[in-house]
Motif scaffolding. Structure first.
Motif, mmCIF file in Angstrom:
data_model
loop_
_atom_site.group_PDB
_atom_site.id
_atom_site.type_symbol
_atom_site.label_atom_id
_atom_site.label_comp_id
_atom_site.label_asym_id
_atom_site.label_seq_id
_atom_site.Cartn_x
_atom_site.Cartn_y
_atom_site.Cartn_z
ATOM 1 N N LEU A 30 0.831 -1.201 0.000
ATOM 2 C CA LEU A 30 0.000 0.000 0.000
ATOM 3 C C LEU A 30 0.870 1.259 0.000
ATOM 4 O O LEU A 30 0.585 2.230 -0.719
ATOM 5 C CB LEU A 30 -0.923 -0.006 1.216
ATOM 6 N N LEU A 31 1.933 1.236 0.786
ATOM 7 C CA LEU A 31 2.853 2.373 0.810
ATOM 8 C C LEU A 31 3.464 2.616 -0.564
ATOM 9 O O LEU A 31 3.611 3.760 -1.007
ATOM 10 C CB LEU A 31 3.963 2.119 1.837
ATOM 11 N N ALA A 32 3.838 1.526 -1.240
ATOM 12 C CA ALA A 32 4.467 1.650 -2.551
ATOM 13 C C ALA A 32 3.501 2.196 -3.593
ATOM 14 O O ALA A 32 3.916 2.888 -4.530
ATOM 15 C CB ALA A 32 5.016 0.297 -2.998
ATOM 16 N N ARG A 33 2.211 1.901 -3.466
ATOM 17 C CA ARG A 33 1.235 2.454 -4.391
ATOM 18 C C ARG A 33 1.176 3.968 -4.294
ATOM 19 O O ARG A 33 0.836 4.654 -5.254
ATOM 20 C CB ARG A 33 -0.158 1.864 -4.106
ATOM 21 N N VAL A 58 10.210 2.452 -1.360
ATOM 22 C CA VAL A 58 9.837 1.910 -0.054
ATOM 23 C C VAL A 58 10.822 0.818 0.338
ATOM 24 O O VAL A 58 11.049 -0.134 -0.416
ATOM 25 C CB VAL A 58 8.401 1.342 -0.060
ATOM 26 N N THR A 59 11.409 0.981 1.528
ATOM 27 C CA THR A 59 12.263 -0.046 2.126
ATOM 28 C C THR A 59 11.554 -0.572 3.364
ATOM 29 O O THR A 59 11.085 0.205 4.193
ATOM 30 C CB THR A 59 13.632 0.526 2.531
ATOM 31 N N SER A 60 11.463 -1.894 3.483
ATOM 32 C CA SER A 60 10.798 -2.510 4.631
ATOM 33 C C SER A 60 11.764 -3.445 5.331
ATOM 34 O O SER A 60 12.469 -4.223 4.680
ATOM 35 C CB SER A 60 9.549 -3.270 4.179
ATOM 36 N N LEU A 112 5.431 -9.478 -2.706
ATOM 37 C CA LEU A 112 5.608 -8.128 -3.239
ATOM 38 C C LEU A 112 6.176 -8.167 -4.654
ATOM 39 O O LEU A 112 5.751 -7.399 -5.528
ATOM 40 C CB LEU A 112 6.518 -7.322 -2.308
ATOM 41 N N ASP A 113 7.121 -9.065 -4.882
ATOM 42 C CA ASP A 113 7.679 -9.184 -6.230
ATOM 43 C C ASP A 113 6.615 -9.655 -7.223
ATOM 44 O O ASP A 113 6.616 -9.258 -8.395
ATOM 45 C CB ASP A 113 8.855 -10.164 -6.227
ATOM 46 N N ALA A 114 5.691 -10.485 -6.746
ATOM 47 C CA ALA A 114 4.674 -11.035 -7.638
ATOM 48 C C ALA A 114 3.743 -9.964 -8.185
ATOM 49 O O ALA A 114 3.234 -10.089 -9.309
ATOM 50 C CB ALA A 114 3.863 -12.103 -6.906
ATOM 51 N N ILE A 115 3.518 -8.903 -7.417
ATOM 52 C CA ILE A 115 2.632 -7.844 -7.907
ATOM 53 C C ILE A 115 3.418 -6.646 -8.438
ATOM 54 O O ILE A 115 2.817 -5.684 -8.910
ATOM 55 C CB ILE A 115 1.631 -7.394 -6.818
ATOM 56 N N GLY A 116 4.745 -6.711 -8.363
ATOM 57 C CA GLY A 116 5.587 -5.731 -9.019
ATOM 58 C C GLY A 116 5.506 -4.321 -8.489
ATOM 59 O O GLY A 116 5.530 -3.361 -9.270
ATOM 60 N N GLY A 162 7.802 -2.969 -6.397
ATOM 61 C CA GLY A 162 9.135 -2.403 -6.242
ATOM 62 C C GLY A 162 9.523 -2.063 -4.823
ATOM 63 O O GLY A 162 10.186 -1.053 -4.572
ATOM 64 N N VAL A 163 9.138 -2.915 -3.851
ATOM 65 C CA VAL A 163 9.521 -2.725 -2.450
ATOM 66 C C VAL A 163 10.792 -3.518 -2.164
ATOM 67 O O VAL A 163 10.922 -4.671 -2.573
ATOM 68 C CB VAL A 163 8.402 -3.184 -1.498
ATOM 69 N N THR A 164 11.740 -2.896 -1.456
ATOM 70 C CA THR A 164 12.949 -3.576 -1.018
ATOM 71 C C THR A 164 12.739 -4.100 0.391
ATOM 72 O O THR A 164 12.424 -3.327 1.304
ATOM 73 C CB THR A 164 14.156 -2.625 -1.024
ATOM 74 N N VAL A 165 12.858 -5.407 0.595
ATOM 75 C CA VAL A 165 12.693 -6.020 1.908
ATOM 76 C C VAL A 165 14.066 -6.416 2.439
ATOM 77 O O VAL A 165 14.803 -7.164 1.792
ATOM 78 C CB VAL A 165 11.769 -7.250 1.847
#
Length: 406
Positions: free
Chosen positions: A142-145, A152-154, A169-173, A175-178
């Motif tokens: 949600l933050l990335a949207r 966004v870094t988590s 997160l990768d599956a929906i693309g 772009g969040v870094t975990v």
């Protein structure tokens, strides 16, 4: 107003299990949030993001349901309908995603709290955001949207949860870094950040979060397992100040020892030789239900835990009457408060140990009343490198409670 990030009562779905209509359940949750006027007018992007990023896409195949005594598994493969009902139970209901040693340790937070905290964050497109506590990954999505890809870094301390969230997160693309690490330390390599949001409860705001936030940036975090605060970093970076935004119960950070249960404290306390006295009290209702009073007590007595009991279970009450229980973290003292059996405006207190916790709680209640009974949203917090404190109505008033008069 209060929302809970832990289940408090059994909520068993009715009827036989069958195929889950996730679309209907998503729409029902959206409508329920609307009926309760919980979609924020100033942040329409949140409702759009929740509609675009399905909550169930971030739920594991096994969820956990509280049956009133223990957590029991609900598996999607064999109980699709019940599983979907856990995911989309209601605005104030979380979906427990991990249980360790009988304790819930991670969840898809209730939608109402997620919405409220995102609204408090006041994030804007293009801003760099740090999330602490990835969990399922839904909040990060949600933050990335809002911010955009790559911003966004988590940080998640549990490697297994981090790997699962990264996959989703990768599956929906989005772009969040975990990253895997200690959320209390932040993630300095990706800073400075415009916004920082924490998804687990802390008793103190780590200074590292302030250091890694730009001047004028905003930090939203659950404090004291009871409410969340929104702090703005000063232009000189030397402090952060802001207001309490809402009331909710959050899971603590991983590795934090849970507070001792009332029964544990009582079991290690002194023999039942303490006094039994009648104290002046206008009735125990507010002490049990008023969120503004409960928050003030949490601030005034940070090492005292208050729990509620509906029945007489051998703790000295007279009859099956609601009781208020108090115990300290040091496990040295405990107390109970019960309505008088005569039905008058008094309460019966039983107090054990070196501290008189019932007296302390009632004195703090009196102080709150004498100061005009400030509401939850009248409180705020100031954080500096060496100190932090909660105040009421204005930062200049200093720490709550104010000095005793006279």
């Amino acid at each position: 107003m209060p929302f809970h990030d832990e289940p408090n009562a059994p909520n068993e779905p009715a009827g036989s299990d069958g195929p889950a209509d996730l679309g209907e359940r998503r729409a029902a949750l959206d409508a329920a949030i609307g009926r309760q006027a919980l979609w924020p007018d100033r942040s329409p992007w949140i409702r759009e993001a929740v509609r675009d990023v399905p909550r169930h896409a971030f739920a594991p195949e096994r969820l956990w349901w509280w049956d009133g005594h223990a957590y029991v598994p609900v598996d999607r493969g064999s109980e699709a309908r019940r599983w979907a009902e856990q995911v989309y139970a209601g605005p104030g209901d979380p979906a427990v995603t991990q249980v360790i040693d009988g304790q819930a340790t991670s969840s898809l937070s209730c939608a109402a709290v997620v919405v409220d905290m995102l609204d408090s964050l006041k994030s804007e497109p293009g801003q760099r955001v740090l999330e602490l506590g990835t969990g399922s990954g839904w909040n990060a999505a949600l933050l990335a949207r809002r911010s955009g890809p790559g911003l966004v870094t988590s940080v998640e301390t549990d490697p297994g949860l981090a790997a699962q969230a990264r996959t989703r997160l990768d599956a929906i693309g989005v772009g969040v870094t975990v990253e895997i690490g200690d959320g209390d330390a932040g993630w300095p390599a990706g800073g400075p950040y415009d916004r920082v949001i924490c998804t687990y409860a802390v008793d103190a705001i780590p200074w590292a979060w302030v250091e890694q936030t730009r001047p004028g940036g905003r930090i939203v975090a659950p404090w004291g397992r009871l409410g969340h605060v929104a702090l703005t970093v000063a232009e000189d970076g030397a402090s952060a100040t802001g207001w309490v935004q809402g009331l909710a119960t959050f899971m603590p950070s991983r590795g934090t020892s849970p507070p001792p249960a009332w029964q544990q404290v009582r079991g290690t306390g002194p023999p039942p030789e303490a006094e039994r006295l009648t104290v002046r009290d206008p009735g125990l209702g507010p002490l049990r239900t008023d969120p503004h009073l409960l928050f003030a007590l949490r601030v005034a007595l940070p090492d005292v835990h208050l729990t509620l009991s509906e029945t007489n279970d051998g703790d000295g009450s007279d009859g099956d009457t609601p009781a208020v229980r108090l115990h300290d973290t040091a496990r040295t003292s405990w107390a109970t408060l019960h309505p008088s059996p005569d039905g008058d405006a008094t309460a019966v207190a039983r107090q054990f140990g070196p501290r008189r916790l019932a007296d302390e709680a009632l004195a703090a209640w009196d102080e709150w009343t004498a100061e005009g009974a400030p509401e939850l949203y009248d409180f705020g917090m100031t954080v500096t490198p060496h100190d932090q404190y909660v105040w009421a109505r204005h930062p200049a008033t200093g720490p709550w409670p104010p000095p005793r008069r006279g």
